[in-house]
Each structure stands twice: as structure tokens, then as C-alpha cells.
Design a protein around this motif. Structure first.
Motif: not given
Length: 401
Positions: A342-356
């Protein structure tokens, strides 16, 4: 030379170093104490390699010898058979029982099981070992001198095949193996304090005289310490049972698999994904997870891990190698599983997780790369490789054992 030939394992190093100190004392005409020899050999080995202290074989070896030295005379002097044959097997039996008493707490602490047929196995095998050692020395001498020794080879092969067969039959009797016994480190310490103090109290009480087997002694500090330790042991166990247990949602560490544990005081729901393992590995992993301190003495239910897990106010979005992302109305906790590309940066933008969180099913190189990306986006990143099991309810990390 013997230690070098056999691979210099901790138990062998303990034996040869201890024997070396005893031999030196004998050659200088000085009486040596077995406890001094044990202490000196342990000090020398730990001076060379301090990490041996945490080696299970090192711990088992020294506890077995200390138990034999302290407990075996007590057991042996209680009964003294007049027949030499019976006395020979009685000595073997008391040595075996004493050694097993010494290593039993460590075996329960590390392996959570106790062999019920240990006495039978040792009584069958120990009388044969001197014969095998003698024949082996004779074989080496005959090979060195050029004398034909095929008959020795045949006898040794038959003896060793017999030993392997006996060990296989005894170890296959699962009904005699007591399993599911768990000890905490504090309980282990209390047990050994009790054992050592009791052994020291009775060590001088048992006599070899046939008229007076046991000499009654006044209670001393060893007995007091033994009683206090057993009281503390019972009190600690009672405290563990009475303390309140909150509901927990825990991401467990498991190589090649993903496990989320949802538990309360009485029940546990294990959500597992072991599709990358074969049946034998998955069963072994499941048994290890069940034996965790989080799941002991609880009713366990097992289900498959889906792409979204929600429990009370905790929601986890699981992203595996399929790359399927489920949208979440809340700010989720993102669990990365089975090394998704995956492209984690895009996943963060889409989901806005508080913790990974990355569990043990991911490649370490992927985990390191994801950690750098999370730090750049100011997202908290946890990996079970470093943290162990992670409690999601309170976002706290505790050791998995």
C-alpha cells in the motif's frame, strides 16, 4: 575436550567446570564443597558469557544439581535398603525425584507442563547409560589400536535404538503429562524460597543411623522463611483471583498471523487470521495464544478476523494483503496485517487514523518503512515486534507471556 566435542552447551559447561574445580581441590589435597564448586563454576561461566544466566538450559542444569545435593540425602536416608540391588535403584530413584523437584517450578514457568512418567523413564534409562559409556570408550580404544570392533558397533546400535524406542513410547503418553499449569515470576520466586529453606531445615535432621532416622529440631529461621514464603505464595494467588479485570481488546503478537483478543473476566473471543500457515503451525500458534496470561481459566471462543472489528468505543480497521479498505465514520485504529502493498500516506489521508499498528505477520522492512511514514504525518505507530501485546481500550502496552 568433552565439552568441545559435544558443542559446549550450558549443562555440559556446568558439569565440566564444576568437575574441574573439584579435581583441582582433590589434587591439592583440599576438601572441596559441592556448593563452592557450583558457585565458582557459575561465576566463571557468567564471567565469560553473562547471557547464560537467562538460558533455560543453564537454569535447569544448576537447579537440578542444587536440588540433588540438598534434597537427595534427605530422601535417601529416610529408607536404607539392606539389599545392594534395591539400594542401587533406590539411589537412582531419589536422585531422579530430587532433580525433578528442583526443575519442576522452572518447567511450569517456561513450558506450563509436568511429565508424570519422569521416574519410570529415568529408572529404565539410567542403569543402561554407564554400559553405553563404557562400550563407547572401549570402541574408541579398539579403533585406535586397530582391533576389529564390529560387534561393539552392533551392541551400541542396539542399545541406542532401545533407548530411542523407550523415550518415544514414554513421551507419546500424553495422558500422563499434566498441562495447563502457569506460574508467574513472583510465584516462582516464592516456590524456590520455600523449597530451599525447607531443604536447609531438614538437611541436618535426617540421619544415617538405623535407630534414629529423623532428628527433631527446634524451629529455626529456615523454617520461618519457608512458612512466610508459602503464605506469600497463597496470598499472591488469592490477590490475582480477586482483583478486578476490565474488558480488553488486545492485538497479540503472532508471526505469520493476526490475532485480536476481546476478553472480560470470564470469557475470551479470539479473532484470528492464520491463512498463511499450514494446519500444524496454526494449531501450535493457537495453543500458544490460548496459554497466554490474558486467557487463562477463561471460556475461549474462536472466530475469523474480519476487515473491521468494533467493540464498545473501540473500532479497528484491518488492512491485509488484499488491500481492501473499509470506510469508517469514526477515526479508526488501523491494523496492518500480512504485509499489504500500500501507499500508507494515501491511506492516512483517506482514513485519518489516530493510531497505526503493525502486527507480527508483516515483514520487518515494511514495518520500518511504515514507521517513518507515520512519523512524518505525526501519527502514533506501534509494532508488536517491539511492544508485545497492545491493549487498544486504554492504548496501553504490556508484555505478552
Amino acid at each position: 575436550i568433552f565439552a568441545l566435542i559435544t558443542g559446549m552447551s550450558p549443562s555440559i559447561m556446568r558439569a565440566v567446570t564444576m568437575f574441574s574445580f573439584i579435581a583441582i581441590g582433590m589434587n591439592v589435597n583440599r576438601k572441596t564443597s559441592i556448593f563452592h564448586s557450583l558457585a565458582l563454576s557459575a561465576f566463571l561461566l557468567l564471567l565469560i558469557n553473562p547471557k547464560l544466566l537467562f538460558h533455560v538450559g543453564f537454569q535447569l542444569s544448576y537447579t537440578a544439581v542444587i536440588a540433588i545435593v540438598l534434597i537427595q540425602p534427605i530422601l535417601y536416608n529416610l529408607i536404607q535398603p539392606r539389599w545392594k540391588v534395591i539400594d542401587y535403584f533406590w539411589k537412582i530413584g531419589t536422585v531422579t525425584i530430587a532433580a525433578q523437584i528442583g526443575v519442576a517450578p522452572l518447567s511450569l514457568f517456561y513450558f506450563h507442563q509436568f511429565p508424570g512418567l519422569f521416574l519410570l523413564g529415568n529408572m529404565l534409562l539410567l542403569p543402561v547409560l554407564p554400559l553405553i559409556i563404557g562400550l563407547s570408550i572401549l570402541l574408541l580404544a579398539s579403533l585406535w589400536s586397530g582391533i576389529p570392533s564390529y560387534w561393539l558397533v552392533e551392541i551400541l546400535n542396539l542399545s541406542l535404538d532401545w533407548i530411542v524406542t523407550i523415550i518415544e513410547k514414554i513421551s507419546s503418553q500424553d495422558q500422563f503429562i499434566i498441562k495447563g499449569i502457569h506460574l508467574d515470576l513472583i510465584e516462582l520466586i516464592f516456590i524456590y524460597i520455600f523449597m530451599i529453606s525447607s531443604a536447609l531445615f531438614f538437611y541436618r535432621s535426617v540421619r544415617k543411623s538405623r535407630r534414629e532416622r529423623v532428628l527433631i529440631k527446634e524451629p529455626g529461621y529456615n523454617l520461618h522463611i519457608a512458612i512466610i514464603s508459602i503464605i506469600c505464595f497463597i496470598g499472591f494467588q488469592s490477590f490475582k483471583k480477586l482483583k478486578t479485570v476490565d474488558s480488553k481488546v488486545v492485538v497479540m503478537h503472532q508471526a505469520s498471523g493476526s490475532v485480536i483478543s476481546i476478553s472480560n473476566r470470564e470469557e475470551v473471543l479470539l479473532l484470528v487470521d492464520f491463512h498463511a500457515m499450514d494446519s500444524i503451525m496454526s494449531m501450535a500458534a493457537l495453543d500458544r495464544i490460548k496459554s497466554s496470561s490474558l486467557h487463562r481459566n477463561k471460556i475461549i471462543t474462536i472466530d475469523s478476523l474480519s476487515n473491521k472489528v468494533k467493540f464498545n468505543d473501540t473500532e479497528v480497521v484491518v488492512l491485509d494483503e488484499s488491500g481492501v479498505i473499509l470506510k469508517s465514520a469514526e477515526t479508526p485504529i488501523l491494523l496492518l496485517s500480512h504485509s499489504p502493498k500500500i501507499h500508507l500516506d494515501k491511506i492516512i489521508t483517506a482514513l485519518r487514523p489516530q493510531i497505526i499498528i503493525a502486527d507480527g505477520s508483516n515483514y520487518r522492512t515494511y514495518v520500518n518503512r511504515w514507521r517513518l511514514t507515520s512519523e512524518k504525518r505525526n501519527i502514533e505507530f506501534l509494532s508488536t515486534y517491539e511492544e508485545g501485546a497492545i491493549n487498544l481500550c486504554h492504548l496501553e502496552v504490556h508484555k505478552q507471556n
